[in-house]
Design a protein around this motif. Structure first.
Motif, PDB file in Angstrom:
ATOM      1  N   GLU A 108      -3.354  -4.533   2.221  1.00 55.10           N
ATOM      2  CA  GLU A 108      -3.489  -3.426   3.175  1.00 55.10           C
ATOM      3  C   GLU A 108      -4.785  -2.632   2.985  1.00 55.10           C
ATOM      4  O   GLU A 108      -5.452  -2.291   3.959  1.00 55.10           O
ATOM      5  CB  GLU A 108      -2.268  -2.512   3.090  1.00 55.10           C
ATOM      6  CG  GLU A 108      -1.000  -3.197   3.568  1.00 55.10           C
ATOM      7  CD  GLU A 108       0.261  -2.421   3.257  1.00 55.10           C
ATOM      8  OE1 GLU A 108       0.194  -1.397   2.547  1.00 55.10           O
ATOM      9  OE2 GLU A 108       1.318  -2.860   3.723  1.00 55.10           O
ATOM     10  N   VAL A 109      -5.138  -2.331   1.739  1.00 53.57           N
ATOM     11  CA  VAL A 109      -6.374  -1.581   1.490  1.00 53.57           C
ATOM     12  C   VAL A 109      -7.575  -2.492   1.752  1.00 53.57           C
ATOM     13  O   VAL A 109      -8.581  -2.060   2.320  1.00 53.57           O
ATOM     14  CB  VAL A 109      -6.403  -0.989   0.068  1.00 53.57           C
ATOM     15  CG1 VAL A 109      -7.686  -0.194  -0.169  1.00 53.57           C
ATOM     16  CG2 VAL A 109      -5.178  -0.099  -0.168  1.00 53.57           C
TER      17      VAL A 109
ATOM     18  N   LYS B 264      -7.754  -4.857   3.954  1.00 48.04           N
ATOM     19  CA  LYS B 264      -7.918  -4.910   5.413  1.00 48.04           C
ATOM     20  C   LYS B 264      -8.522  -3.615   5.937  1.00 48.04           C
ATOM     21  O   LYS B 264      -9.366  -3.636   6.831  1.00 48.04           O
ATOM     22  CB  LYS B 264      -6.571  -5.167   6.091  1.00 48.04           C
ATOM     23  CG  LYS B 264      -6.053  -6.562   5.904  1.00 48.04           C
ATOM     24  CD  LYS B 264      -4.666  -6.693   6.502  1.00 48.04           C
ATOM     25  CE  LYS B 264      -3.994  -7.962   6.010  1.00 48.04           C
ATOM     26  NZ  LYS B 264      -2.562  -7.968   6.331  1.00 48.04           N
ATOM     27  N   ARG B 265      -8.096  -2.514   5.388  1.00 46.29           N
ATOM     28  CA  ARG B 265      -8.587  -1.207   5.835  1.00 46.29           C
ATOM     29  C   ARG B 265     -10.111  -1.124   5.712  1.00 46.29           C
ATOM     30  O   ARG B 265     -10.789  -0.581   6.568  1.00 46.29           O
ATOM     31  CB  ARG B 265      -7.924  -0.113   4.999  1.00 46.29           C
ATOM     32  CG  ARG B 265      -8.367   1.281   5.349  1.00 46.29           C
ATOM     33  CD  ARG B 265      -7.629   2.314   4.493  1.00 46.29           C
ATOM     34  NE  ARG B 265      -7.881   3.623   5.013  1.00 46.29           N
ATOM     35  CZ  ARG B 265      -7.229   4.191   6.027  1.00 46.29           C
ATOM     36  NH1 ARG B 265      -6.251   3.561   6.618  1.00 46.29           N
ATOM     37  NH2 ARG B 265      -7.551   5.392   6.443  1.00 46.29           N
TER      38      ARG B 265
ATOM     39  N   SER C 150      -0.193   5.417   7.387  1.00 47.63           N
ATOM     40  CA  SER C 150       1.185   5.268   6.939  1.00 47.63           C
ATOM     41  C   SER C 150       1.932   6.555   7.226  1.00 47.63           C
ATOM     42  O   SER C 150       1.323   7.604   7.419  1.00 47.63           O
ATOM     43  CB  SER C 150       1.201   4.962   5.440  1.00 47.63           C
ATOM     44  OG  SER C 150       0.806   6.100   4.713  1.00 47.63           O
TER      45      SER C 150
ATOM     46  N   LYS D 159      -0.290  -7.025  -0.647  1.00 48.20           N
ATOM     47  CA  LYS D 159      -0.211  -7.309   0.787  1.00 48.20           C
ATOM     48  C   LYS D 159      -1.577  -7.215   1.473  1.00 48.20           C
ATOM     49  O   LYS D 159      -1.702  -7.507   2.651  1.00 48.20           O
ATOM     50  CB  LYS D 159       0.770  -6.357   1.469  1.00 48.20           C
ATOM     51  CG  LYS D 159       2.196  -6.561   1.013  1.00 48.20           C
ATOM     52  CD  LYS D 159       3.129  -5.612   1.729  1.00 48.20           C
ATOM     53  CE  LYS D 159       4.553  -5.799   1.222  1.00 48.20           C
ATOM     54  NZ  LYS D 159       5.468  -4.842   1.848  1.00 48.20           N
TER      55      LYS D 159
ATOM     56  N   PHE E 103      -5.157   7.050   2.972  1.00 49.58           N
ATOM     57  CA  PHE E 103      -4.226   5.944   2.715  1.00 49.58           C
ATOM     58  C   PHE E 103      -3.517   6.192   1.397  1.00 49.58           C
ATOM     59  O   PHE E 103      -3.962   6.985   0.571  1.00 49.58           O
ATOM     60  CB  PHE E 103      -4.940   4.588   2.707  1.00 49.58           C
ATOM     61  CG  PHE E 103      -5.891   4.368   1.552  1.00 49.58           C
ATOM     62  CD1 PHE E 103      -5.459   3.811   0.354  1.00 49.58           C
ATOM     63  CD2 PHE E 103      -7.232   4.719   1.666  1.00 49.58           C
ATOM     64  CE1 PHE E 103      -6.341   3.609  -0.699  1.00 49.58           C
ATOM     65  CE2 PHE E 103      -8.125   4.509   0.623  1.00 49.58           C
ATOM     66  CZ  PHE E 103      -7.672   3.957  -0.567  1.00 49.58           C
TER      67      PHE E 103
ATOM     68  N   ASP F  30      -2.683  -4.220  -4.573  1.00 52.34           N
ATOM     69  CA  ASP F  30      -2.764  -4.435  -3.124  1.00 52.34           C
ATOM     70  C   ASP F  30      -2.337  -5.860  -2.781  1.00 52.34           C
ATOM     71  O   ASP F  30      -3.075  -6.607  -2.148  1.00 52.34           O
ATOM     72  CB  ASP F  30      -4.185  -4.139  -2.639  1.00 52.34           C
ATOM     73  CG  ASP F  30      -4.266  -3.939  -1.142  1.00 52.34           C
ATOM     74  OD1 ASP F  30      -3.263  -3.543  -0.523  1.00 52.34           O
ATOM     75  OD2 ASP F  30      -5.345  -4.204  -0.578  1.00 52.34           O
TER      76      ASP F  30
ATOM     77  N   ALA G 234      -1.073   4.042  -1.755  1.00 49.68           N
ATOM     78  CA  ALA G 234      -0.799   2.730  -2.335  1.00 49.68           C
ATOM     79  C   ALA G 234       0.028   2.936  -3.602  1.00 49.68           C
ATOM     80  O   ALA G 234       0.440   4.056  -3.905  1.00 49.68           O
ATOM     81  CB  ALA G 234      -2.118   2.018  -2.641  1.00 49.68           C
TER      82      ALA G 234
ATOM     83  N   PRO H  65      -7.631   1.645  10.993  1.00 52.18           N
ATOM     84  CA  PRO H  65      -6.271   1.255  10.672  1.00 52.18           C
ATOM     85  C   PRO H  65      -5.267   2.361  10.957  1.00 52.18           C
ATOM     86  O   PRO H  65      -5.578   3.541  10.881  1.00 52.18           O
ATOM     87  CB  PRO H  65      -6.311   0.954   9.172  1.00 52.18           C
ATOM     88  CG  PRO H  65      -7.732   0.807   8.831  1.00 52.18           C
ATOM     89  CD  PRO H  65      -8.497   1.598   9.833  1.00 52.18           C
TER      90      PRO H  65
END
Length: 196
Positions: free
Chosen positions: A153-154, A156-157, A46, A151, A68, A149, A70, A43
């Motif tokens: 994002e974690v 998906k990561r 950020s 959205k 990452f 989380d 969050a 991924p």
């Protein structure tokens, strides 16, 4: 061209899987197909990650899996780099999931027993933050951090496609276990094996 045709089918399958609550599937290990230790390395980082020196807590080199950031369910910023150098349990859960609720007590016990030796972090998804906060309060799991989380994002990561999944990283950030542990059974043994 073929990827354009397959992508919608893969996404549809992932969404169908996300709507199911963990069913006690046979846990996958890092050596199984699709769960390679490097899966969290692809991924994009950020902006907060791009200016870091690459050192985590106590000057330990931060593995790619922990680069990452969050926000916790209580609105505080969270930088995963602070987890570097210790085994880490990432517990992916959803507030409405009965399997997740069944794992809460054992996960909290492991977090308390391994405090200072291993990290335990909840990664809440598939709902709104208010429901996530209520879950933490209702299950008594507020002694360790939980990420909001919303959205995904974690999720998906780490390529998580269903709730009630544990991802256990060793002190180097390598995935050594990924799977469902009904009631959290076996979590303590897996973490103890990494902490000695």
């Amino acid at each position: 061209m073929r990827a354009r045709i397959l992508l919608p089918a893969v996404l549809a399958a992932a969404l169908v899987t996300l709507t199911a609550c963990g069913s006690g599937d046979v846990p996958a290990s890092a050596g199984d197909a699709g769960t390679s230790p490097s899966k969290a390395s692809s991924p994009a980082q950020s902006p907060a990650d791009s200016h870091d020196s690459g050192s985590g807590s106590q000057g330990v080199k931060v593995p790619e899996a922990l680069t990452f950031s969050a926000t916790t369910v209580d609105g505080k910023p969270f930088d995963a780099k602070i987890l570097a150098g210790k085994p880490t349990v990432l517990w992916f859960w959803a507030p409405w999931c009965p399997t997740c609720k069944g794992q809460a007590a054992e996960t909290a016990k492991v977090a308390a027993d391994q405090q200072g030796k291993a990290n335990v972090v909840g990664v809440a998804g598939l709902d709104k933050n208010a429901a996530m906060r209520a879950f933490v309060s209702d299950t008594g799991t507020g002694s360790f951090p939980h990420l909001s989380d919303e959205k995904g994002e974690v999720w998906k990561r780490f390529e998580i496609t269903q709730q009630s999944v544990y991802v256990i990283l060793d002190q180097t950030g390598k995935t050594v276990f990924e799977g469902v542990l009904p009631g959290g059974k076996g979590l303590a043994d897996k973490v103890s094996a990494l902490t000695g």
